[in-house]
Design an enzyme around this catalytic site. Structure first.
Site, PDB file in Angstrom:
ATOM      1  N   SER A 141       0.859  -1.183   0.000  1.00 27.47           N
ATOM      2  CA  SER A 141       0.000   0.000   0.000  1.00 27.47           C
ATOM      3  C   SER A 141       0.895   1.232   0.000  1.00 27.47           C
ATOM      4  O   SER A 141       2.033   1.176   0.488  1.00 27.47           O
ATOM      5  CB  SER A 141      -0.869   0.020   1.266  1.00 27.47           C
ATOM      6  OG  SER A 141      -1.497   1.281   1.426  1.00 27.47           O
ATOM      7  N   TYR A 154      -1.487  -1.286  10.292  1.00 24.96           N
ATOM      8  CA  TYR A 154      -1.609  -1.472   8.840  1.00 24.96           C
ATOM      9  C   TYR A 154      -0.319  -1.038   8.139  1.00 24.96           C
ATOM     10  O   TYR A 154       0.231  -1.772   7.304  1.00 24.96           O
ATOM     11  CB  TYR A 154      -2.794  -0.654   8.335  1.00 24.96           C
ATOM     12  CG  TYR A 154      -3.149  -0.862   6.880  1.00 24.96           C
ATOM     13  CD1 TYR A 154      -3.949  -1.928   6.486  1.00 24.96           C
ATOM     14  CD2 TYR A 154      -2.707   0.025   5.905  1.00 24.96           C
ATOM     15  CE1 TYR A 154      -4.298  -2.111   5.147  1.00 24.96           C
ATOM     16  CE2 TYR A 154      -3.047  -0.142   4.569  1.00 24.96           C
ATOM     17  CZ  TYR A 154      -3.842  -1.209   4.200  1.00 24.96           C
ATOM     18  OH  TYR A 154      -4.184  -1.384   2.874  1.00 24.96           O
TER      19      TYR A 154
HETATM   20  P1  NAI Z   1     -11.589  -5.715   0.813  1.00 25.04           P
HETATM   21  O1  NAI Z   1     -11.790  -5.538   2.283  1.00 25.04           O
HETATM   22  O2  NAI Z   1     -12.650  -5.233  -0.111  1.00 25.04           O
HETATM   23  O3  NAI Z   1     -11.331  -7.267   0.497  1.00 25.04           O
HETATM   24  C1  NAI Z   1     -10.436  -8.010   1.245  1.00 25.04           C
HETATM   25  C2  NAI Z   1     -10.781  -9.476   1.121  1.00 25.04           C
HETATM   26  O4  NAI Z   1      -9.871 -10.210   1.983  1.00 25.04           O
HETATM   27  C3  NAI Z   1     -12.198  -9.806   1.590  1.00 25.04           C
HETATM   28  O5  NAI Z   1     -12.843 -10.627   0.638  1.00 25.04           O
HETATM   29  C4  NAI Z   1     -11.989 -10.543   2.914  1.00 25.04           C
HETATM   30  O6  NAI Z   1     -12.990 -11.501   3.202  1.00 25.04           O
HETATM   31  C5  NAI Z   1     -10.625 -11.183   2.679  1.00 25.04           C
HETATM   32  N1  NAI Z   1      -9.955 -11.556   3.942  1.00 25.04           N
HETATM   33  C6  NAI Z   1      -9.847 -10.833   5.080  1.00 25.04           C
HETATM   34  N2  NAI Z   1      -9.237 -11.547   6.040  1.00 25.04           N
HETATM   35  C7  NAI Z   1      -8.944 -12.753   5.505  1.00 25.04           C
HETATM   36  C8  NAI Z   1      -8.332 -13.928   6.006  1.00 25.04           C
HETATM   37  N3  NAI Z   1      -7.901 -14.009   7.272  1.00 25.04           N
HETATM   38  N4  NAI Z   1      -8.188 -14.999   5.189  1.00 25.04           N
HETATM   39  C9  NAI Z   1      -8.647 -14.927   3.898  1.00 25.04           C
HETATM   40  N5  NAI Z   1      -9.252 -13.846   3.374  1.00 25.04           N
HETATM   41  C10 NAI Z   1      -9.396 -12.776   4.169  1.00 25.04           C
HETATM   42  O7  NAI Z   1     -10.179  -5.038   0.468  1.00 25.04           O
HETATM   43  P2  NAI Z   1      -9.656  -4.314  -0.863  1.00 25.04           P
HETATM   44  O8  NAI Z   1      -9.902  -2.864  -0.739  1.00 25.04           O
HETATM   45  O9  NAI Z   1     -10.134  -5.038  -2.053  1.00 25.04           O
HETATM   46  O10 NAI Z   1      -8.081  -4.516  -0.694  1.00 25.04           O
HETATM   47  C11 NAI Z   1      -7.402  -5.687  -1.148  1.00 25.04           C
HETATM   48  C12 NAI Z   1      -5.924  -5.560  -0.776  1.00 25.04           C
HETATM   49  O11 NAI Z   1      -5.391  -4.354  -1.329  1.00 25.04           O
HETATM   50  C13 NAI Z   1      -5.673  -5.485   0.730  1.00 25.04           C
HETATM   51  O12 NAI Z   1      -4.465  -6.150   1.048  1.00 25.04           O
HETATM   52  C14 NAI Z   1      -5.530  -4.000   0.975  1.00 25.04           C
HETATM   53  O13 NAI Z   1      -4.757  -3.717   2.129  1.00 25.04           O
HETATM   54  C15 NAI Z   1      -4.838  -3.565  -0.297  1.00 25.04           C
HETATM   55  N6  NAI Z   1      -5.030  -2.143  -0.593  1.00 25.04           N
HETATM   56  C16 NAI Z   1      -6.263  -1.645  -0.908  1.00 25.04           C
HETATM   57  C17 NAI Z   1      -6.421  -0.300  -1.202  1.00 25.04           C
HETATM   58  C18 NAI Z   1      -7.746   0.306  -1.587  1.00 25.04           C
HETATM   59  O14 NAI Z   1      -7.800   1.546  -1.745  1.00 25.04           O
HETATM   60  N7  NAI Z   1      -8.799  -0.467  -1.759  1.00 25.04           N
HETATM   61  C19 NAI Z   1      -5.272   0.630  -1.150  1.00 25.04           C
HETATM   62  C20 NAI Z   1      -4.027   0.000  -0.825  1.00 25.04           C
HETATM   63  C21 NAI Z   1      -3.922  -1.335  -0.556  1.00 25.04           C
END
Ligand code: NAI
Length: 248
Positions: A141, A154
């Protein structure tokens, strides 16, 4: 490019992971969707299957070593090998450093960072048996490099992913496994139409990011032709981390 490649995406039930998994599936890959959210995971994989794509959902808690081992062995049983791993699962728990409990701290570390090590190691055990090795991409990130208050847990995990990426790139290089990470900026996973003009305008790019921006970055980093690229962090943020901000 990805026809018949075996791709594992963690956190694939929603947001960025769902888009990344869908794009690889559309490109002809065999895609394993791994997520802790079983209901949503089954829904997403059923939708993709109905469109004729080769996908399989495996309920996985990436905090648990045994779940991850099971994820990798089941993927290999089903599709024969592992070519690409996208470490995408992550959680964000903004809490003041004065108030955060060690349980929450450990949970964020285990979900976002420890998981990246376990998944990478267990996938690499199979990738190294391939003639062409494999490719690993993890979601860091821009918060690895800049901060708002109350984001210590984080930020620590995302900075950790950047460091882990070059360390693993070095260790896995003899096995032809490339390891890279992506630092997304603001990627809107909700209703893009609800964003305000100022949300878009503040970016050099003139717009907020979309999950498809990250999917294309994954494609670049996992394309066999780009085998000169390993150990890097690719920032995909519309220029926000290059913007100088002084308050008036
Ligand atoms: P999100 O919250 O929409 O999706 C995350 C997914 O990970 C969910 O489906 C959730 O069920 C799953 N998850 C959570 N804990 C888990 C576990 N213990 N085992 C298996 N699955 C698990 O998140 P988003 O926004 O799609 O982000 C995806 C990645 O990108 C993350 O690593 C986030 O930190 C990173 N990111 C996102 C940004 C954004 O603006 N959306 C910016 C920078 C990084």
């Amino acid at each position: 490019m990805f026809l018949n490649k075996v791709v594992i995406v963690t956190g694939a039930a929603q947001g960025i992971g769902r888009e990344v998994a869908s794009r690889y599936a559309e490109a002809g890959a065999h895609v394993i969707l791994a997520d802790i959210n079983e209901q949503l995971g089954v829904e997403v994989s059923t939708n993709l299957k109905n469109k004729g794509y080769s996908v399989h959902f495996i309920p996985t808690d990436v905090r648990k070593e045994q779940d991850v081992i099971q994820l990798m062995t089941t993927s290999v049983e089903r599709f024969g090998t592992i070519d690409i791993l996208i470490n995408n699962a992550g959680i964000f728990r903004p809490i003041s450093p004065y108030d955060i409990s060690m349980d929450v701290w450990d949970d964020v570390i285990n979900t976002n960072l420890r998981s990246v090590f376990i998944c990478s190691r267990e996938a690499a055990k199979f990738m190294r048996l391939n003639k062409n090795g494999g490719a690993i991409v993890s979601m860091a990130s821009t918060r690895a490099f800049m901060s708002e208050p109350h984001t210590e847990s984080y930020a620590a995990t995302k900075g950790g992913i950047v460091a882990l990426t070059h360390a693993l790139a070095s260790s896995f290089a003899p096995d032809h496994i490339r390891v890279n990470c992506i630092s997304p900026g603001w990627i809107e996973t909700g209703d893009y139409a609800q964003l305000r003009e100022i949300d878009h305008r503040q970016h050099f790019s003139g717009r907020v990011g979309k999950p498809s921006d990250i999917a294309r970055a994954c494609f670049y980093l996992t394309d066999d032709q780009n085998d000169f690229v390993t150990g890097i962090n690719l920032t995909v943020d519309g220029g926000m981390t290059k913007k100088m901000i002084y308050e008036e």
